[in-house]
Design an enzyme around this catalytic site. Structure first.
Site, PDB file in Angstrom:
ATOM      1  N   HIS A  47       5.046   3.753  12.776  1.00  0.00           N
ATOM      2  CA  HIS A  47       5.281   3.757  11.332  1.00  0.00           C
ATOM      3  C   HIS A  47       6.255   4.911  11.077  1.00  0.00           C
ATOM      4  O   HIS A  47       5.867   6.077  11.115  1.00  0.00           O
ATOM      5  CB  HIS A  47       3.933   3.982  10.640  1.00  0.00           C
ATOM      6  CG  HIS A  47       3.999   4.147   9.164  1.00  0.00           C
ATOM      7  ND1 HIS A  47       3.453   3.231   8.296  1.00  0.00           N
ATOM      8  CD2 HIS A  47       4.524   5.125   8.377  1.00  0.00           C
ATOM      9  CE1 HIS A  47       3.633   3.634   7.054  1.00  0.00           C
ATOM     10  NE2 HIS A  47       4.275   4.788   7.065  1.00  0.00           N
TER      11      HIS A  47
ATOM     12  N   HIS B 111       9.283   6.911   9.023  1.00  0.00           N
ATOM     13  CA  HIS B 111       9.911   7.108   7.711  1.00  0.00           C
ATOM     14  C   HIS B 111      11.419   7.290   7.847  1.00  0.00           C
ATOM     15  O   HIS B 111      11.924   7.708   8.875  1.00  0.00           O
ATOM     16  CB  HIS B 111       9.244   8.287   6.986  1.00  0.00           C
ATOM     17  CG  HIS B 111       7.993   7.858   6.296  1.00  0.00           C
ATOM     18  ND1 HIS B 111       7.756   8.083   4.975  1.00  0.00           N
ATOM     19  CD2 HIS B 111       6.929   7.156   6.747  1.00  0.00           C
ATOM     20  CE1 HIS B 111       6.589   7.561   4.640  1.00  0.00           C
ATOM     21  NE2 HIS B 111       6.062   6.991   5.711  1.00  0.00           N
TER      22      HIS B 111
ATOM     23  N   ASN C 223       9.789   4.504   3.516  1.00  0.00           N
ATOM     24  CA  ASN C 223       9.601   3.901   4.837  1.00  0.00           C
ATOM     25  C   ASN C 223      10.890   3.187   5.254  1.00  0.00           C
ATOM     26  O   ASN C 223      11.791   2.970   4.454  1.00  0.00           O
ATOM     27  CB  ASN C 223       8.471   2.873   4.762  1.00  0.00           C
ATOM     28  CG  ASN C 223       7.122   3.526   4.531  1.00  0.00           C
ATOM     29  OD1 ASN C 223       6.518   4.074   5.427  1.00  0.00           O
ATOM     30  ND2 ASN C 223       6.661   3.500   3.290  1.00  0.00           N
TER      31      ASN C 223
ATOM     32  N   CYS D  92       5.212  10.119   1.098  1.00  0.00           N
ATOM     33  CA  CYS D  92       3.885  10.703   1.215  1.00  0.00           C
ATOM     34  C   CYS D  92       3.743  11.721   0.099  1.00  0.00           C
ATOM     35  O   CYS D  92       4.442  12.730   0.098  1.00  0.00           O
ATOM     36  CB  CYS D  92       3.707  11.359   2.581  1.00  0.00           C
ATOM     37  SG  CYS D  92       2.116  12.181   2.725  1.00  0.00           S
TER      38      CYS D  92
ATOM     39  N   ARG E  86       0.846  -1.201   0.000  1.00  0.00           N
ATOM     40  CA  ARG E  86       0.000   0.000   0.000  1.00  0.00           C
ATOM     41  C   ARG E  86       0.882   1.252   0.000  1.00  0.00           C
ATOM     42  O   ARG E  86       1.012   1.930  -1.001  1.00  0.00           O
ATOM     43  CB  ARG E  86      -0.937  -0.020   1.227  1.00  0.00           C
ATOM     44  CG  ARG E  86      -2.100   0.953   1.124  1.00  0.00           C
ATOM     45  CD  ARG E  86      -1.749   2.388   1.364  1.00  0.00           C
ATOM     46  NE  ARG E  86      -1.180   2.618   2.693  1.00  0.00           N
ATOM     47  CZ  ARG E  86      -0.678   3.789   3.080  1.00  0.00           C
ATOM     48  NH1 ARG E  86      -0.672   4.820   2.255  1.00  0.00           N
ATOM     49  NH2 ARG E  86      -0.159   3.936   4.288  1.00  0.00           N
ATOM     50  N   ASP E  87       1.561   1.494   1.098  1.00  0.00           N
ATOM     51  CA  ASP E  87       2.350   2.725   1.230  1.00  0.00           C
ATOM     52  C   ASP E  87       3.476   2.782   0.197  1.00  0.00           C
ATOM     53  O   ASP E  87       3.786   3.841  -0.358  1.00  0.00           O
ATOM     54  CB  ASP E  87       2.923   2.782   2.656  1.00  0.00           C
ATOM     55  CG  ASP E  87       3.454   4.148   3.025  1.00  0.00           C
ATOM     56  OD1 ASP E  87       3.695   4.958   2.123  1.00  0.00           O
ATOM     57  OD2 ASP E  87       3.652   4.401   4.223  1.00  0.00           O
TER      58      ASP E  87
END
Ligand code: ZN
Length: 301
Positions: A205, A207, A247, A238, A14-15
């Site tokens: 979470h 980064h 990430n 993002c 997803r990310d």
């Protein structure tokens, strides 16, 4: 002594994928998810139920979800939902866990999901009311600072979480959305959060904007966090936060924890092979290292 368990939650599909500009064919996405599962990951964010015009990469959310739910009945699969519409779709396609997102910074929230805090909290309450049997996580975006509003006090973060808690949500994912955290700040925030919200599930979470993904995630673990989100290859970022990069990479993080004696369930070599397969098939910005433990398989790619 029994090993301490740390659950690595994979968010690459997803990310990571949503930050890849070229559409990744669905069969490649599924092949990568399959390798993630075989590497030992038991908790995977597989997609996002977002409007395909906003993020075309996620236009196959339904196919990915249906395929994975059928193929991996024993793996914890969940999706990001930016709004009620997405939540309805995710639940309709069989997911029993979803993640909604609100930023601590109202400016970031407006840019990210085009809502005020009032609107977002109202929608979160509605999702919780409509789906009482679905596990709802809240991504607390910009927990450790915002590119627009800068750094804020612990009080601001705690007040935000109090407001979220009142909606009934009991799973918080503290996100360093743009990489503004440092280990001292992480410890300060986490200690406060774990003390006040001891009845909640807390994840992080982080980064890797300035190569601090590993140290900041480790700082969280040292404070008692046992669920950490990472992305295969270090993919991610993002799209709405200027300066955001990827990430923390799953392969580097799994290696570090395994080396330290934590129990992750993730095979250090298999996860590097998965990252290698990803690099061969998807054009993206990678940060993870391709150094195998088994010397016969050493690669310097
Ligand atoms: Zn991320």
């Amino acid at each position: 002594m029994e090993q301490e368990k740390i659950e690595i939650i994979e968010v690459g599909p997803r990310d990571g994928f949503q930050n890849v500009s070229q559409f990744i064919p669905t069969n490649i996405k599924l092949a990568i998810i399959d390798r993630l599962v075989k590497s030992g990951l038991n908790n995977i964010q597989i997609t996002s139920f977002v409007h395909p015009k906003a993020i075309p990469q996620m236009k196959d959310a339904k196919e990915v979800t249906q395929f994975c739910l059928e193929k991996y009945p024993n793996i914890n699969l969940f999706a990001l939902v930016p709004n009620l519409f997405g939540a309805k779709a995710a639940v309709e396609y069989g997911l029993t866990e979803i993640t909604y997102v609100i930023s601590v910074s109202e400016t970031h929230n407006r840019k990210n999901v085009k809502r005020t805090h009032d609107e977002s909290f109202e929608e979160l309450s509605e999702i919780l009311r409509l789906f009482p049997t679905v596990k709802v996580n809240l991504d607390v975006a910009t927990t450790f600072g915002c590119p627009y509003e800068g750094m804020y006090s612990i009080k601001t973060v705690m007040e935000f979480l109090e407001r979220a808690y009142k909606t009934g949500v009991r799973s918080f994912n503290l996100c360093d959305t743009v990489g503004l955290a440092d280990p001292i700040l992480v410890k300060k925030v986490i200690k406060n959060v774990l003390t006040r919200f001891s009845d909640c599930e807390i994840q992080v979470h982080i980064h890797d904007t300035r190569n601090m993904g590993m140290v900041n995630s480790l700082a969280a673990i040292e404070c008692g966090i046992n669920k950490v989100q990472t992305a295969i290859g270090g993919l991610g970022g993002c799209p709405f936060a200027p300066g955001a990069s990827g990430n923390t990479s799953t392969e580097d993080f799994a290696y570090m924890l395994n080396k330290m004696g934590y129990e992750t369930g993730v095979d250090s070599d298999l996860i590097i092979n998965t990252a290698k397969f990803l690099r061969e098939n998807v054009d993206g910005n990678y940060s993870g290292h391709q150094i195998f433990i088994n010397k016969n398989k050493v690669s310097t790619q």
